[in-house]
Design an enzyme around this catalytic site. Structure first.
Site, mmCIF file in Angstrom:
data_model
loop_
_atom_site.group_PDB
_atom_site.id
_atom_site.type_symbol
_atom_site.label_atom_id
_atom_site.label_comp_id
_atom_site.label_asym_id
_atom_site.label_seq_id
_atom_site.Cartn_x
_atom_site.Cartn_y
_atom_site.Cartn_z
ATOM 1 C CE LYS A 1 55.240 16.568 39.588
ATOM 2 N NZ LYS A 1 55.593 15.174 39.344
ATOM 3 N NE ARG B 1 78.811 16.788 28.054
ATOM 4 C CZ ARG B 1 78.362 17.974 27.684
ATOM 5 N NH1 ARG B 1 78.750 18.495 26.556
ATOM 6 N NH2 ARG B 1 77.527 18.627 28.434
ATOM 7 C CG HIS C 1 51.014 10.295 32.090
ATOM 8 N ND1 HIS C 1 51.719 9.639 31.121
ATOM 9 C CD2 HIS C 1 51.939 10.782 32.956
ATOM 10 C CE1 HIS C 1 53.020 9.719 31.386
ATOM 11 N NE2 HIS C 1 53.172 10.419 32.501
ATOM 12 C CE LYS D 1 51.700 4.200 35.631
ATOM 13 N NZ LYS D 1 52.564 4.049 36.780
ATOM 14 C CD GLU E 1 53.315 12.601 40.441
ATOM 15 O OE1 GLU E 1 54.273 11.840 40.399
ATOM 16 O OE2 GLU E 1 53.253 13.664 39.796
HETATM 17 C C1 BG6 Z 1 56.044 11.366 34.573
HETATM 18 C C2 BG6 Z 1 56.013 12.816 34.957
HETATM 19 O O1 BG6 Z 1 55.673 11.216 33.227
HETATM 20 O O2 BG6 Z 1 55.154 10.625 35.395
HETATM 21 C C3 BG6 Z 1 56.342 12.981 36.417
HETATM 22 O O3 BG6 Z 1 56.957 13.533 34.175
HETATM 23 C C4 BG6 Z 1 55.473 12.080 37.277
HETATM 24 O O4 BG6 Z 1 56.201 14.335 36.819
HETATM 25 C C5 BG6 Z 1 55.501 10.652 36.755
HETATM 26 O O5 BG6 Z 1 55.966 12.124 38.607
HETATM 27 C C6 BG6 Z 1 54.542 9.762 37.513
HETATM 28 O O6 BG6 Z 1 54.646 8.438 37.076
HETATM 29 P P1 BG6 Z 1 54.066 7.248 37.963
HETATM 30 O O7 BG6 Z 1 54.231 6.044 37.101
HETATM 31 O O8 BG6 Z 1 54.883 7.208 39.208
HETATM 32 O O9 BG6 Z 1 52.636 7.582 38.252
#
Ligand code: BG6
Length: 512
Positions: free
Chosen positions: A365, A67, A267, A209, A243
């Site tokens: 996180k 948009r 994941h 990956k 993370e």
């Molecule tokens: C995403 C999540 O699927 O994966 C994020 O929504 C996360 O919150 C991300 O930061 C991490 O991906 P990667 O490949 O950097 O480990």
């Protein structure tokens, strides 16, 4: 007889040789939400990388839909910047010119019938101008709430119909696939109503990956590991996805989701499935997905959920020498939010191979560093013919698949310390991708977009896998409903409850 032995001349010319680069046939990729973060940081750069590697067909078009009151020139500058800033491979003008020649932009809102009529017509026109032969993949890089309206537009205009298009039509759905089992089923029903089920590709980018796929090679191409890959030898498995970043600008999405829905549901459960699955009868999509599904269906949750299902929320703290705010002080997060930014859980797998082996999963996180790994922790030797003091520094043997960063595999085992005493201490043997191979790993999105265009669904979770994963998460969410997540300081390894959980079992988390 070897597969290649019947080929005269260059054996690499054998079309059955899957090592040859696979280039898809002519097609278009339509990205909905093309101005968003995912598109700029991952999708457009991946398309550029594929082009740079010669893996896009000559008849190709990349169509952006968003948009914005834009023309193709505006789109080209956004795409160029995205490729320059985020592509994995070197930015080259000649490659860029090729990509730029494939770009088209269509402005429009999702509820705008005219915009979708124009899109349908554009796809027809692209057959003459770019030779796409009726083939198109639609990438839904949009908030899940917008899925229904976009899918219905595609249905109304017939652009999802293979017969009408005279080529293949595929759809790529980004996670989250729904919010719980019920909404996932609703979404699946809707997608399957518009597209043929075999044309639906659900992306879990972890499966793209290299190191994740290596779990299959490690287990099923070697003799070394499989005999000990069971409850007779394995004490426990720890799967960590940590993370250091916070939630960035994604409060709107994240606060409604939380760590369990954002990462555990997809994941981490996929990593668990690959770690625990039986050998597939072949390496085709259905065989692999069938084995993963069996694992997901065999998952059990602990009865004592207060101890074994922990969630946390980060408080302010320090990371890399910088003060970082609490989750509740992140922009756009409600001050009374109970969303978890950390989740840890102990799961069981009720099969003969795994009965009694705990699988500990955690994600969070604002932890000290970014690291994803699968650690298979083995039982200690049944008998140690040493003086007890000789082995005080001997831990459990471990096989650690390092998904990222420092991609590789580490084996930890006891070794004699040089000297006159028989002292045994843990040492590591390391395989590092960067050292063992000269090729660098493609980005997950590069691999997965290529697979969509090739129609190869091996690395995409099946509908039933999504359902089975939600069944696990729904139970967790039910445990947690109405409770406060435990606070942990940013820059530390999660809430105390997660350490207590392992301590209750006489174990500790690995410090990756
Ligand atoms: C995403 C999540 O699927 O994966 C994020 O929504 C996360 O919150 C991300 O930061 C991490 O991906 P990667 O490949 O950097 O480990």
């Amino acid at each position: 007889m070897s597969v290649l032995s019947g080929t005269a001349g260059n054996p690499l010319r054998d079309p059955r040789d899957r090592r040859l680069p696979r280039v898809p046939g002519p097609c278009a990729v339509v990205v909905f939400g093309v101005t968003g973060d995912l598109s700029r940081k991952k999708l457009i750069p991946a398309i550029y990388d594929l082009s740079n590697r010669g893996l896009l067909p000559p008849g190709f078009a990349l169509l952006g839909f968003a948009r914005r009151d834009w023309d193709v020139g505006d789109f080209e500058s956004l795409a160029r910047k995205a490729a320059q800033e985020h592509a994995r491979t070197e930015f080259r003008e000649d490659v860029w010119r090729r990509v730029a020649a494939s770009l088209q932009f269509l402005p429009g809102a999702f509820d705008d019938d005219n915009a979708f009529d124009t899109l349908a017509q554009t796809l027809v026109d692209l057959e003459a101008s770019h030779g796409i032969q009726g083939n198109a993949a639609f990438y839904l890089s949009i908030p899940p709430a917008a899925f229904p309206v976009v899918l219905k537009q595609m249905q109304r205009t017939g652009m999802a119909d293979n017969d009408q298009a005279g080529g293949w039509r595929r759809v790529v759905v980004e996670k989250p696939f729904g919010h719980d089992l019920a909404s996932a089923r609703e979404l699946n029903a809707l997608v399957d109503d518009v597209f043929t089920p075999g044309d639906v590709f659900r992306i879990d980018h972890y499966l793209g990956k290299e190191t994740v796929q290596n779990m299959l090679a490690l287990r099923f191409a070697n003799t070394l590991f499989e005999p000990i890959w069971n409850s007779h030898y394995v004490d426990s498995v720890q799967i960590t996805m940590a993370e250091d970043v916070g939630i960035g600008g994604r409060a709107g999405f994240y606060d409604a989701a939380g760590a369990a829905r954002d990462v555990l549901q997809n994941h981490l459960l996929q990593l668990l499935a690959l770690t625990a699955m039986e050998e597939p009868v072949s390496f085709d999509a259905e065989a692999i997905r069938t084995e993963k599904l069996k694992v997901l269906n065999a998952i059990s949750l602990p009865d004592d959920h207060a101890r074994y299902a922990i969630r946390g929320q980060y408080d302010q703290g320090w990371l890399a020498g910088q003060r970082v705010p609490a989750y509740l002080d992140e922009p756009d997060v409600p001050k009374d939010s109970r969303t978890e930014t950390y989740a840890a859980v102990r799961l069981g797998i009720e099969t003969r191979r795994w009965a009694g082996v705990p699988f500990y999963l955690r994600t969070g996180k604002r932890l000290p560093r970014r690291v994803t790994e699968i650690a298979v922790v083995f039982k200690t030797a049944p008998h140690l013919p040493f003086d007890v003091t000789d082995t005080v520094e001997l831990g459990h043997n471990q096989l650690v698949v390092r998904v990222q960063p420092d991609e590789g595999v580490t084996l930890r085992f006891g070794s004699k310390v040089p000297g006159s005493a028989m002292e045994v201490r843990d040492v590591s043997m390391d395989f590092l991708y960067g050292e063992a191979f000269t090729e660098s790993s493609p980005e997950a999105y590069e691999r997965l977009i290529l697979d969509v265009l090739l129609g190869d669904a091996t690395l995409f979770p099946r509908n039933e896998e999504v359902d089975a994963s939600w069944r696990v998460i729904d139970q967790l969410e039910e445990f947690w409903a109405g409770s406060e997540p435990e606070k942990y300081r940013a820059g530390e390894w999660g809430p105390r409850g997660a350490d207590d959980m392992l301590a209750a079992d006489g174990r500790v988390w690995r410090r990756p």
